[in-house]
Motif scaffolding. Structure first.
Motif, PDB file in Angstrom:
ATOM      1  N   GLY A  45       0.832  -1.238   0.059  1.00 17.64           N
ATOM      2  CA  GLY A  45       0.031  -0.066   0.000  1.00 17.64           C
ATOM      3  C   GLY A  45       0.952   1.143   0.085  1.00 17.64           C
ATOM      4  N   PHE A  46       1.809   1.466   0.628  1.00 14.14           N
ATOM      5  CA  PHE A  46       2.699   2.508   0.701  1.00 14.14           C
ATOM      6  C   PHE A  46       3.433   2.764  -0.486  1.00 14.14           C
ATOM      7  N   LEU A  47       3.820   1.451  -1.263  1.00 17.22           N
ATOM      8  CA  LEU A  47       4.577   1.649  -2.372  1.00 17.22           C
ATOM      9  C   LEU A  47       3.636   2.207  -3.525  1.00 17.22           C
ATOM     10  N   GLU A  48       2.454   1.890  -3.524  1.00 12.15           N
ATOM     11  CA  GLU A  48       1.501   2.449  -4.336  1.00 12.15           C
ATOM     12  C   GLU A  48       1.362   4.001  -4.202  1.00 12.15           C
ATOM     13  N   LYS A  49       1.440   4.286  -3.094  1.00 14.14           N
ATOM     14  CA  LYS A  49       1.206   5.639  -2.594  1.00 14.14           C
ATOM     15  C   LYS A  49       2.740   6.547  -3.173  1.00 14.14           C
ATOM     16  N   ILE A  50       3.767   6.028  -2.702  1.00 18.76           N
ATOM     17  CA  ILE A  50       4.941   6.492  -3.220  1.00 18.76           C
ATOM     18  C   ILE A  50       5.125   6.562  -4.599  1.00 18.76           C
ATOM     19  N   ASN A  51       4.632   5.723  -5.520  1.00 12.37           N
ATOM     20  CA  ASN A  51       4.678   5.654  -6.920  1.00 12.37           C
ATOM     21  C   ASN A  51       3.446   6.549  -7.365  1.00 12.37           C
TER      22      ASN A  51
ATOM     23  N   VAL B 216       5.959  -6.649 -11.006  1.00 13.20           N
ATOM     24  CA  VAL B 216       4.419  -6.513 -11.558  1.00 13.20           C
ATOM     25  C   VAL B 216       4.725  -5.118 -12.412  1.00 13.20           C
ATOM     26  N   LYS B 217       5.238  -4.345 -12.079  1.00  9.94           N
ATOM     27  CA  LYS B 217       5.325  -3.008 -12.886  1.00  9.94           C
ATOM     28  C   LYS B 217       6.054  -3.577 -13.966  1.00  9.94           C
TER      29      LYS B 217
END
Length: 440
Positions: A281-287, A334-335
């Motif tokens: 979840g944090f990585l989604e926000k960071i990206n 995934v990206k």
């Protein structure tokens, strides 16, 4: 012709099962201990654990089914359900013997002594689970054999012919899963004798399903329309929740007893999954994205995958670290896959394949003899390198075996039953074109 062949299969299976007590009597495994004293608490826990692991396959169905387009929801969920049906029949006929029967060369079991589960009863035990009946051990292991092909379905979702899929999972179970389970978990298996640690299936289940899904995605090529919007997000959340609950049986049940090792595996499972979900979840926000429920659910599953091989071999603190690292690596994998031409529909390889490999390697880093005496040598973190090196070599060998073995199976199945649906059927959706049903 196909209908006649299916009728013939049912007749043959019925006749063999009817007379199996006469034809396959008195079969016993070399790894069966006689005259054992069963522990009621262990039997009770393993019955519960078996149910929990069985629950995971419907969890996979809802998890995957919620992610696909609306016209493929039923077919995607049903691919998990049909795995429960088909692999159970296969396991009782001869699958258990292939995986856990008397050793043949360290790579496969002899299925003959245990055809139709002969010699697998309630008065003897498996050597690795001495306090429960061997029949209960076989039932627990069945659930692992079921979920592995169900996981593969996510990599080929929205374009695979149902009958081709059915034949594929049968052949995969026989020629990929069973040898890998035998090599890893049978005491005479080649990987087991080499000291490779896989507490609950990081290698046998997740690496194998991940690499097989990648092979399937490459073989079937891209969907005609690669646009993918989760049609039922609540299904995804439900599926992830069922998976997490079931995973307690998956990992803690692999202690085969109601003991302190099971408690540690239970705790490690919770810790790794929780931090992995939060990290995603944090990585989604960071990206630059919003923190999505689907993303957090995927992160939770990645953590569960990564801790599986080391759940009974590492400390609680190290399980946190494993969950965090696996989430980061899988997120960016995934990206990467979304930017290339391989259409792994539901990211099975970046999540299960990569997560399983990360977990396998980090087990070689953090495994601790003081936690589990089955650890042949401490991990790299404690200054010993042998276990990590063995795990790295095994990871390469297993990856090559599963990937190229699966490609061969796909090639053979495709010669018998076309694996890719016709363009018109793909456009219509698999729910209607394969099953004559649709979500209203």
């Amino acid at each position: 012709m196909r209908n006649k062949f299916l009728i013939l299969i049912l007749i043959v299976v019925g006749i063999i099962s009817l007379f199996s007590n006469y034809w396959f009597a008195d079969g016993t495994a070399k790894a069966v201990a006689e005259g054992v004293n069963f522990n009621a608490a262990d039997v009770s826990w393993m019955l519960v654990a078996s149910v929990l692991v069985f629950l995971m396959t419907p969890g996979v169905g809802f998890f995957y089914g919620g992610m696909v387009n609306n016209k493929n929801i039923i077919s995607t969920i049903f691919q998990s359900f049909i795995a429960m049906v088909t692999i159970t029949v296969l396991w009782f006929m001869f699958g258990f013997g292939l995986a856990f029967g008397p050793d043949i060369g360290g790579v496969i079991g002899d299925p003959i002594p245990h055809m139709f589960m002969q010699g697998i009863g309630t008065t003897s035990s498996w050597v690795g689970a001495p306090t429960i009946p061997i029949l209960l051990f076989a039932l627990f292991q069945l659930k692992f054999a079921i979920i592995t092909p169900a996981l593969i379905s996510g990599g080929v979702a929205e374009r695979i012919n149902f009958w081709g899929y059915l034949l594929f999972i049968v052949m995969f179970s026989i020629f990929i899963y069973s040898p890998l389970a035998h090599a890893t978990w049978h005491p005479e298996g080649i990987l087991a004798k080499a000291g490779i640690l896989d507490f609950a299936g990081g290698t046998v289940v997740h690496m194998s399903s991940g690499w097989a899904a990648l092979a399937g995605a490459i073989f079937l090529k891209k969907r005609r329309d690669t646009t993918l919007t989760a049609a039922q997000v609540p299904y995804v959340i439900l599926g992830a929740s069922l998976l997490w609950i079931g995973w307690f049986g998956f990992n803690a049940g692999s202690s085969f007893a109601a003991n302190e090792l099971g408690v540690l595996a239970f705790a490690n499972t919770t810790a790794a999954s929780a931090l992995s979900a939060l990290t995603w979840g944090f990585l989604e926000k960071i990206n630059g994205k919003k923190l999505s429920s689907v993303g957090v659910c995927v992160g939770a599953v990645v953590g569960l995958v990564a801790i599986t091989p080391g759940a009974g071999f590492v400390s609680l603190g190290h399980s946190f670290f494993i969950g965090l690292i696996a989430s980061v690596i899988s997120f960016y994998m995934v990206k990467f896959f979304h930017n290339n031409d391989v259409d792994d529909t539901l990211d099975v390889f970046p999540c299960h394949g990569v997560g399983g490999m990360v977990g396998m390697l980090l087990t070689g880093v953090f495994a601790d003899k003081s936690i589990n005496s089955d650890v042949p040598s401490n991990g790299l973190f404690f200054g010993e390198s042998a276990l990590f090196i063995h795990h790295f070599i095994a990871m390469i060998v297993v990856s090559l075996f599963v990937f190229f073995g699966t490609l061969l199976i796909l090639f053979l199945v495709n010669k018998i039953v076309p694996l890719r649906v016709d363009p018109e059927k793909e456009e219509l959706g698999l729910d209607l074109s394969q099953h004559g049903e649709k979500v209203i």
